[in-house]
Design an enzyme around this catalytic site. Structure first.
Site, PDB file in Angstrom:
ATOM      1  N   HIS A 120       0.916  -1.167  -0.014  1.00 13.70           N
ATOM      2  CA  HIS A 120       0.118  -0.054  -0.047  1.00 13.70           C
ATOM      3  C   HIS A 120       0.876   1.240  -0.011  1.00 13.70           C
ATOM      4  CE1 HIS A 120       0.863   0.764   4.232  1.00 13.70           C
ATOM      5  NE2 HIS A 120       0.748  -0.280   4.371  1.00 13.70           N
ATOM      6  N   ASP A 121       0.226   2.104  -0.714  1.00 12.07           N
ATOM      7  CA  ASP A 121       0.766   3.551  -0.628  1.00 12.07           C
ATOM      8  C   ASP A 121       2.559   3.666  -1.321  1.00 12.07           C
ATOM      9  OD1 ASP A 121      -1.341   5.048   0.598  1.00 12.07           O
ATOM     10  OD2 ASP A 121      -0.604   3.633   1.847  1.00 12.07           O
ATOM     11  N   GLY A 138       5.041  -1.184   2.706  1.00 13.94           N
ATOM     12  CA  GLY A 138       4.385   0.022   2.623  1.00 13.94           C
ATOM     13  C   GLY A 138       5.153   1.308   2.490  1.00 13.94           C
TER      14      GLY A 138
END
Length: 256
Positions: A120-121, A138
């Protein structure tokens, strides 16, 4: 005109451009936007929140815009953006963002090899090559034209500079500065990525400047003084400025 296999599922709210090929057993969820001339081979899953550009190829088992593997994620609407001309190989998984940044981004002209993971991200630049089974935790950032070999483990929040070569099997929790080769155990500076720089058209003069800048920075007992000396010696070099700025912006620290 899109070619959609009768054995594929495309949610009625998904938006597809033209000339896409959707193979059998593919699943395309709601709130998905796909551009033109993409090839989704069999068994590709595109989850909600995906934004995909043009001319990408997705190999069997790829799973794009998956739910983040982050316990802080509470179901908020987030995105996974993928640019153009990427090759995303078998069983690659790319998570969508969380409330932290809202979006996971993959640039254009990248090769993501079999079984690698983008969490994520993360923000991935253009022209990247990332090897088999490499895992990015992440909020990792990777600048353009980096090459990361297979089975590399990258800690969350790390930054990886452009034009680097990271050797296979490395694991690290510090930032990797631009233009270098990183390897060994623990992961450390192993000289410049000479082959990669020459292939990308860097002149011998520019390579010498980059090499001398690193020699100054790493030889200095105090990092701030080394950065100042490198800038003073090469005030007009955009490569030296990139290196120095990378060190100054690092929050996790940079490998030595």
């Amino acid at each position: 005109m899109n070619q959609i296999s009768p054995m594929a599922f495309v949610h009625p709210e998904a938006k597809l451009g033209n000339n896409n090929i959707i193979g059998p057993f593919c699943f395309i969820d709601r709130n998905v936007v796909i551009g033109n001339n993409n090839n989704l081979m069999n068994s590709v899953t595109i989850h909600t929140g995906a934004r995909i550009g043009d001319n990408n190829e997705f190999f069997p088992g790829a799973s794009i815009s998956t739910k983040p593997q982050d316990l802080k994620y509470n179901g908020e609407d987030t995105l996974c953006e993928i640019g153009n001309n990427n090759s995303i190989r078998e069983n690659v998984t790319i998570s969508r963002g969380t409330a932290s940044k809202g979006t996971t981004k993959v640039g254009s002209n990248c090769l993501l090899m079999e079984n690698m993971h983008v969490a994520h991200d993360c923000v991935l630049g253009n022209g990247l090559i990332i090897g088999n089974s490499t895992k990015l935790a992440g909020e990792v950032t990777i600048d353009d034209c980096a090459i990361i070999s297979g089975s590399v483990l990258c800690h969350q929040f790390c930054n990886i500079g452009g034009y680097v070569m990271i050797q296979g099997g490395c694991r690290f929790s510090l930032d990797i500065p631009p233009y270098i080769t990183a390897g060994k155990e623990p992961t450390r500076y192993c000289g410049l990525n000479l082959v990669g720089l020459r292939r990308r058209g860097f002149s011998n003069e520019t390579i010498d400047i980059i090499h001398n800048a690193y020699r100054i920075i790493y030889a200095s007992g105090i990092l701030k003084e080394g950065l100042k000396e490198a800038r003073t010696k090469y005030p007009d070099s955009k490569e030296v400025e990139y290196i120095c700025s990378f060190f100054e912006k690092s929050k996790r620290g940079v490998i030595r």
